[in-house]
Enzyme design. Structure first.
Site, PDB file in Angstrom:
ATOM      1  N   TYR A  22       0.949  -1.148  -0.178  1.00  0.00           N
ATOM      2  CA  TYR A  22       0.091  -0.105  -0.056  1.00  0.00           C
ATOM      3  C   TYR A  22       1.078   1.320   0.153  1.00  0.00           C
ATOM      4  O   TYR A  22       1.370   1.570   0.850  1.00  0.00           O
ATOM      5  CB  TYR A  22      -0.829  -0.124   1.302  1.00  0.00           C
ATOM      6  CG  TYR A  22      -1.976  -1.149   1.357  1.00  0.00           C
ATOM      7  CD1 TYR A  22      -2.464  -2.021   0.296  1.00  0.00           C
ATOM      8  CD2 TYR A  22      -2.541  -1.332   2.522  1.00  0.00           C
ATOM      9  CE1 TYR A  22      -3.140  -3.071   0.262  1.00  0.00           C
ATOM     10  CE2 TYR A  22      -3.748  -2.364   2.670  1.00  0.00           C
ATOM     11  CZ  TYR A  22      -3.833  -3.356   1.509  1.00  0.00           C
ATOM     12  OH  TYR A  22      -4.771  -4.126   1.521  1.00  0.00           O
ATOM     13  N   PRO A  81     -15.852  -3.526   2.312  1.00  0.00           N
ATOM     14  CA  PRO A  81     -17.278  -3.549   2.666  1.00  0.00           C
ATOM     15  C   PRO A  81     -18.252  -2.552   1.878  1.00  0.00           C
ATOM     16  O   PRO A  81     -19.457  -2.834   1.894  1.00  0.00           O
ATOM     17  CB  PRO A  81     -17.202  -3.381   4.212  1.00  0.00           C
ATOM     18  CG  PRO A  81     -16.039  -2.584   4.481  1.00  0.00           C
ATOM     19  CD  PRO A  81     -15.045  -3.096   3.422  1.00  0.00           C
ATOM     20  N   LEU A  82     -17.513  -1.463   1.377  1.00  0.00           N
ATOM     21  CA  LEU A  82     -18.355  -0.477   0.619  1.00  0.00           C
ATOM     22  C   LEU A  82     -18.182  -0.689  -0.900  1.00  0.00           C
ATOM     23  O   LEU A  82     -18.500   0.434  -1.827  1.00  0.00           O
ATOM     24  CB  LEU A  82     -17.972   0.970   1.046  1.00  0.00           C
ATOM     25  CG  LEU A  82     -18.228   1.306   2.512  1.00  0.00           C
ATOM     26  CD1 LEU A  82     -17.521   2.674   3.116  1.00  0.00           C
ATOM     27  CD2 LEU A  82     -19.582   1.331   2.798  1.00  0.00           C
ATOM     28  N   SER A  84     -15.231  -0.714  -2.391  1.00  0.00           N
ATOM     29  CA  SER A  84     -14.343   0.462  -2.732  1.00  0.00           C
ATOM     30  C   SER A  84     -15.046   1.705  -2.924  1.00  0.00           C
ATOM     31  O   SER A  84     -14.700   2.266  -3.920  1.00  0.00           O
ATOM     32  CB  SER A  84     -13.244  -0.084  -3.903  1.00  0.00           C
ATOM     33  OG  SER A  84     -12.591  -1.065  -3.389  1.00  0.00           O
ATOM     34  N   LEU A  95     -20.705   1.451  -2.762  1.00  0.00           N
ATOM     35  CA  LEU A  95     -21.872   1.332  -2.014  1.00  0.00           C
ATOM     36  C   LEU A  95     -22.123   2.564  -0.953  1.00  0.00           C
ATOM     37  O   LEU A  95     -22.867   2.653  -0.162  1.00  0.00           O
ATOM     38  CB  LEU A  95     -21.755   0.024  -1.090  1.00  0.00           C
ATOM     39  CG  LEU A  95     -21.993  -1.243  -1.823  1.00  0.00           C
ATOM     40  CD1 LEU A  95     -21.600  -2.439  -1.150  1.00  0.00           C
ATOM     41  CD2 LEU A  95     -23.387  -1.352  -2.066  1.00  0.00           C
ATOM     42  N   LYS A 137     -22.419   7.680  -3.698  1.00  0.00           N
ATOM     43  CA  LYS A 137     -21.945   8.938  -4.224  1.00  0.00           C
ATOM     44  C   LYS A 137     -21.647   8.892  -5.497  1.00  0.00           C
ATOM     45  O   LYS A 137     -21.300   9.951  -6.093  1.00  0.00           O
ATOM     46  CB  LYS A 137     -20.569   9.396  -3.182  1.00  0.00           C
ATOM     47  CG  LYS A 137     -19.621   8.709  -3.305  1.00  0.00           C
ATOM     48  CD  LYS A 137     -18.349   9.447  -2.491  1.00  0.00           C
ATOM     49  CE  LYS A 137     -17.023   8.401  -2.195  1.00  0.00           C
ATOM     50  NZ  LYS A 137     -16.166   9.224  -1.320  1.00  0.00           N
TER      51      LYS A 137
HETATM   52  N1  LIG Z   1      -6.455  -8.287   1.341  1.00  0.00           N
HETATM   53  C1  LIG Z   1      -6.711  -7.635   0.428  1.00  0.00           C
HETATM   54  O1  LIG Z   1      -6.457  -7.922  -0.753  1.00  0.00           O
HETATM   55  C2  LIG Z   1      -7.380  -6.305   0.412  1.00  0.00           C
HETATM   56  C3  LIG Z   1      -7.818  -5.641  -0.606  1.00  0.00           C
HETATM   57  C4  LIG Z   1      -8.492  -4.477  -0.812  1.00  0.00           C
HETATM   58  C5  LIG Z   1      -8.761  -3.759   0.474  1.00  0.00           C
HETATM   59  N2  LIG Z   1      -8.200  -4.504   1.527  1.00  0.00           N
HETATM   60  C6  LIG Z   1      -8.314  -3.807   3.017  1.00  0.00           C
HETATM   61  O2  LIG Z   1      -9.728  -3.440   3.072  1.00  0.00           O
HETATM   62  C7  LIG Z   1      -9.818  -1.931   3.343  1.00  0.00           C
HETATM   63  C8  LIG Z   1     -10.898  -1.213   2.808  1.00  0.00           C
HETATM   64  O3  LIG Z   1     -11.004  -1.450   1.248  1.00  0.00           O
HETATM   65  P1  LIG Z   1     -11.409  -0.658   0.191  1.00  0.00           P
HETATM   66  O4  LIG Z   1     -10.655   0.710   0.425  1.00  0.00           O
HETATM   67  O5  LIG Z   1     -11.212  -1.174  -1.112  1.00  0.00           O
HETATM   68  O6  LIG Z   1     -12.720  -0.252   0.389  1.00  0.00           O
HETATM   69  P2  LIG Z   1     -14.186   0.231   0.974  1.00  0.00           P
HETATM   70  O7  LIG Z   1     -14.008   0.175   2.339  1.00  0.00           O
HETATM   71  O8  LIG Z   1     -15.061  -0.520   0.380  1.00  0.00           O
HETATM   72  O9  LIG Z   1     -13.999   1.494   0.515  1.00  0.00           O
HETATM   73  C9  LIG Z   1     -13.432   2.626   0.833  1.00  0.00           C
HETATM   74  C10 LIG Z   1     -13.624   3.950   0.243  1.00  0.00           C
HETATM   75  O10 LIG Z   1     -14.923   4.521   0.048  1.00  0.00           O
HETATM   76  C11 LIG Z   1     -14.898   5.827   0.551  1.00  0.00           C
HETATM   77  N3  LIG Z   1     -15.750   5.989   1.739  1.00  0.00           N
HETATM   78  C12 LIG Z   1     -15.322   5.218   3.033  1.00  0.00           C
HETATM   79  N4  LIG Z   1     -16.089   5.919   3.816  1.00  0.00           N
HETATM   80  C13 LIG Z   1     -16.936   6.829   3.154  1.00  0.00           C
HETATM   81  C14 LIG Z   1     -18.016   7.639   3.509  1.00  0.00           C
HETATM   82  N5  LIG Z   1     -18.562   7.650   4.861  1.00  0.00           N
HETATM   83  N6  LIG Z   1     -18.461   8.533   2.788  1.00  0.00           N
HETATM   84  C15 LIG Z   1     -18.158   8.500   1.424  1.00  0.00           C
HETATM   85  N7  LIG Z   1     -17.153   7.802   1.038  1.00  0.00           N
HETATM   86  C16 LIG Z   1     -16.566   6.987   1.861  1.00  0.00           C
HETATM   87  C17 LIG Z   1     -13.443   6.292   0.541  1.00  0.00           C
HETATM   88  O11 LIG Z   1     -13.223   6.571  -0.854  1.00  0.00           O
HETATM   89  P3  LIG Z   1     -12.818   8.066  -1.514  1.00  0.00           P
HETATM   90  O12 LIG Z   1     -12.510   9.297  -0.217  1.00  0.00           O
HETATM   91  O13 LIG Z   1     -11.525   8.130  -2.164  1.00  0.00           O
HETATM   92  O14 LIG Z   1     -14.030   8.370  -2.235  1.00  0.00           O
HETATM   93  C18 LIG Z   1     -12.761   4.988   0.926  1.00  0.00           C
HETATM   94  O15 LIG Z   1     -11.398   5.032  -0.049  1.00  0.00           O
HETATM   95  C19 LIG Z   1      -8.315  -1.408   2.768  1.00  0.00           C
HETATM   96  O16 LIG Z   1      -8.053  -0.406   3.220  1.00  0.00           O
HETATM   97  C20 LIG Z   1      -7.445  -2.696   3.149  1.00  0.00           C
HETATM   98  O17 LIG Z   1      -7.167  -2.404   4.558  1.00  0.00           O
HETATM   99  C21 LIG Z   1      -7.618  -5.537   1.451  1.00  0.00           C
END
Ligand SMILES: NC(=O)c1ccc[n+]([C@@H]2O[C@H](COP(=O)([O-])OP(=O)(O)OC[C@H]3O[C@@H](n4cnc5c(N)ncnc54)[C@H](OP(=O)(O)O)[C@@H]3O)[C@@H](O)[C@H]2O)c1
Length: 314
Positions: A58, A207-208, A210, A213, A216
């Site tokens: 990351y 969970p969102l 990325s 969900l 926006k």
């Molecule tokens: N093991 C693996 O292969 C793997 C792969 C992916 C992720 N992960 C882990 O899971 C975590 C979360 O995954 P993710 O970043 O893909 O996805 P996520 O939690 O599904 O979505 C996160 C994105 O949603 C937006 N967000 C979050 N809260 C919000 C809110 N209240 N209002 C508006 N936008 C909001 C932000 O994007 P913006 O601000 O950019 O709009 C943020 O970057 C990662 O940080 C990592 O630790 C692991």
């Protein structure tokens, strides 16, 4: 905040975890400035989040460094998770490769300890299964560094049910970190039952979906970060348009509940069988504040039924 035991371990993790992928910035995400990232980590800690997940890849070390710096004053109160098994030669997306071999893990763990500025990693996870390395070699190496006190517990990420069963022949894993959200429910079929049977905690990532969900985006959204890189279906094309229609329906339900779309989506993840914690990616304190209100309530039975109907696996 609520806390749950992670698998068979003594780790009690907050049901909302801090996902530190986004704060790593490039090459996956935009660089949004370390100030907001550091504030969001502090805010997460203040709201009771005690589980922080990062990875060397990351931001090519940047996420681990930021986490290490921000949590220094309260390190002993937190559960710190990072990963191994994804290496890079040049700092480019194209050069990222899987390597969960003994030599690679031995090198990586020391680099992570240094970047995180800590003596021990509470949960060390294999980021992606590496087909070129026997599971036995990977597991034996992890058990060796555990014995040496560099890591407390072993977990895996993105493993199938079959790959976990193979892994369990050689040692104990306490967690699986798979993608899991309303739009990505594959693990419910074969993987969740293996975890439940073997007392393996599930750390649901994205969970969102990325960001999708959160509600926006709309059908005309064009992503400029990693989401633009050909993952057709989730972030572009007809599949994306269909997902946006589903999310719009979720938004109506959320409105009627007096919640946001993001809160309703995280709430759903945490109500599913076998799930220990939802690893939410955040970039600023405002998002932390909104997301923490995803717990402590339940949609009405009618709304729960409607959500199932909208997001039924196809
Ligand atoms: N093991 C693996 O292969 C793997 C792969 C992916 C992720 N992960 C882990 O899971 C975590 C979360 O995954 P993710 O970043 O893909 O996805 P996520 O939690 O599904 O979505 C996160 C994105 O949603 C937006 N967000 C979050 N809260 C919000 C809110 N209240 N209002 C508006 N936008 C909001 C932000 O994007 P913006 O601000 O950019 O709009 C943020 O970057 C990662 O940080 C990592 O630790 C692991």
């Amino acid at each position: 905040m609520e806390y749950r035991n992670l698998g068979s371990s003594d780790l009690k993790v907050s049901v909302i975890g801090y996902g530190a992928w986004g704060i790593g910035g490039a090459p996956f995400w935009k660089n949004e400035g370390d100030g907001n990232s550091l504030d969001s980590i502090k805010k997460a800690y203040d709201t009771g989040i005690n589980f922080f997940d990062t990875a060397p890849v990351y931001g090519f070390g940047h996420s681990e460094e930021l986490i290490g710096k921000a949590i220094k004053p309260f390190r002993d109160k937190l559960i710190l998770a990072t990963k191994c098994g994804l290496r890079w030669d040049k700092k480019s997306l194209a050069s990222i490769r899987k390597d969960a071999s003994r030599n690679s893990i031995l090198e990586e763990v020391d680099q992570s300890l240094r970047r995180l500025d800590t003596d021990v990693i509470d949960l060390y996870q294999v980021h992606w299964p590496d087909a070129a390395t026997e599971q036995q070699e990977t597991m034996e190496t992890l058990l060796e560094i555990q014995e040496r006190g560099k890591i407390r517990h072993i977990g895996v990420s993105n493993y199938s049910a079959e790959q976990m069963r193979e892994c369990l022949k050689f040692g104990k894993i306490i967690s699986l970190q798979p993608k899991f959200n309303l739009l990505a429910r594959d693990i419910q079929k074969d993987t969740v039952p293996v975890c439940v049977k073997n007392d393996i905690g599930i750390i649901a990532y994205s969970p969102l979906s990325s960001g999708v969900l959160t509600g926006k985006y709309d059908k005309s959204t064009k992503f400029t970060d990693w989401r633009s890189k050909g993952i057709i279906g989730t972030f572009s094309g007809e599949g994306f348009a269909r997902n946006i229609e589903k999310v719009n329906r979720l938004k109506n339900i959320a409105d009627e509940e007096g919640k946001t779309c993001a809160q309703t989506a995280i709430n759903w993840v945490l109500r599913q069988e076998g799930i220990t914690t939802a690893l939410v990616g955040v970039k600023n304190p405002r998002q932390v504040e909104e997301n923490r209100k995803a717990i402590g309530w339940e949609p009405s039975p009618e709304h729960r039924e409607k959500i199932e109907e909208i997001f039924a696996p196809v």
